[in-house]
Write a protein that holds these residues in place. Structure first.
Motif, PDB file in Angstrom:
ATOM      1  N   GLU A 137       0.824  -1.210   0.000  1.00  0.00           N
ATOM      2  CA  GLU A 137       0.000   0.000   0.000  1.00  0.00           C
ATOM      3  C   GLU A 137       0.856   1.257   0.000  1.00  0.00           C
ATOM      4  O   GLU A 137       0.488   2.261  -0.613  1.00  0.00           O
ATOM      5  N   GLU A 138       1.971   1.216   0.674  1.00  0.00           N
ATOM      6  CA  GLU A 138       2.872   2.378   0.726  1.00  0.00           C
ATOM      7  C   GLU A 138       3.788   2.446  -0.490  1.00  0.00           C
ATOM      8  O   GLU A 138       4.527   3.406  -0.650  1.00  0.00           O
ATOM      9  N   ASN A 169       4.577  -0.617  19.086  1.00  0.00           N
ATOM     10  CA  ASN A 169       4.310   0.704  18.514  1.00  0.00           C
ATOM     11  C   ASN A 169       5.634   1.456  18.383  1.00  0.00           C
ATOM     12  O   ASN A 169       5.926   2.345  19.177  1.00  0.00           O
ATOM     13  N   LYS A 184       9.153   5.950   3.150  1.00  0.00           N
ATOM     14  CA  LYS A 184       8.076   4.990   2.888  1.00  0.00           C
ATOM     15  C   LYS A 184       8.206   3.769   3.783  1.00  0.00           C
ATOM     16  O   LYS A 184       7.198   3.197   4.203  1.00  0.00           O
ATOM     17  N   SER A 191       6.715   4.732   7.078  1.00  0.00           N
ATOM     18  CA  SER A 191       5.248   4.759   6.997  1.00  0.00           C
ATOM     19  C   SER A 191       4.676   3.352   6.979  1.00  0.00           C
ATOM     20  O   SER A 191       3.668   3.071   7.630  1.00  0.00           O
ATOM     21  N   ALA A 192       5.290   2.469   6.220  1.00  0.00           N
ATOM     22  CA  ALA A 192       4.788   1.099   6.118  1.00  0.00           C
ATOM     23  C   ALA A 192       4.887   0.378   7.458  1.00  0.00           C
ATOM     24  O   ALA A 192       3.967  -0.359   7.835  1.00  0.00           O
ATOM     25  N   LYS A 238       4.844   1.768  10.445  1.00  0.00           N
ATOM     26  CA  LYS A 238       3.832   2.333  11.351  1.00  0.00           C
ATOM     27  C   LYS A 238       2.439   1.824  10.999  1.00  0.00           C
ATOM     28  O   LYS A 238       1.628   1.534  11.880  1.00  0.00           O
ATOM     29  N   LYS A 239       2.153   1.701   9.705  1.00  0.00           N
ATOM     30  CA  LYS A 239       0.857   1.179   9.289  1.00  0.00           C
ATOM     31  C   LYS A 239       0.728  -0.292   9.706  1.00  0.00           C
ATOM     32  O   LYS A 239      -0.311  -0.714  10.220  1.00  0.00           O
ATOM     33  N   ALA A 253       0.066  -0.544  13.427  1.00  0.00           N
ATOM     34  CA  ALA A 253      -1.331  -0.214  13.772  1.00  0.00           C
ATOM     35  C   ALA A 253      -2.247  -1.388  13.448  1.00  0.00           C
ATOM     36  O   ALA A 253      -3.140  -1.722  14.237  1.00  0.00           O
ATOM     37  N   LEU A 254      -2.027  -2.026  12.306  1.00  0.00           N
ATOM     38  CA  LEU A 254      -2.857  -3.177  11.931  1.00  0.00           C
ATOM     39  C   LEU A 254      -2.634  -4.334  12.897  1.00  0.00           C
ATOM     40  O   LEU A 254      -3.578  -5.015  13.291  1.00  0.00           O
TER      41      LEU A 254
END
Ligand code: FES
Length: 67
Positions: A3-4, A29, A51, A54-55, A57-58, A61-62
């Motif tokens: 996605e990223e 986290n 990126k 970001s990936a 961290k995403k 969270a998931l």
């Protein structure tokens, strides 16, 4: 990761993903510093570090949400 759209040439990606999974097994986290520390052994000539951050961290969270 997809996605990223992290990967560019893809050369470093196997090591990046293995390090990211190992980080998320240890830190639920991760902070920016945690990520930078964990990923420090993997060089990306394409400069995908923002990126990657970001990936991770995403994904964190998931994972925290149980997804
Ligand atoms: S994606 Fe090209 S070296 Fe990392």
């Amino acid at each position: 990761w997809l996605e990223e759209q992290v990967a560019q040439c893809g050369y470093c990606q196997a090591g990046q993903i293995m390090s990211a999974v190992a980080l998320l097994d240890e830190v639920a986290n991760p902070s920016d510093a945690d990520i930078d520390n964990a990923m420090g052994g993997n060089l990306c000539r394409c400069g995908t570090y923002p990126k990657i951050r970001s990936a991770i961290k995403k994904a964190a969270a998931l994972k925290t949400a149980g997804l």
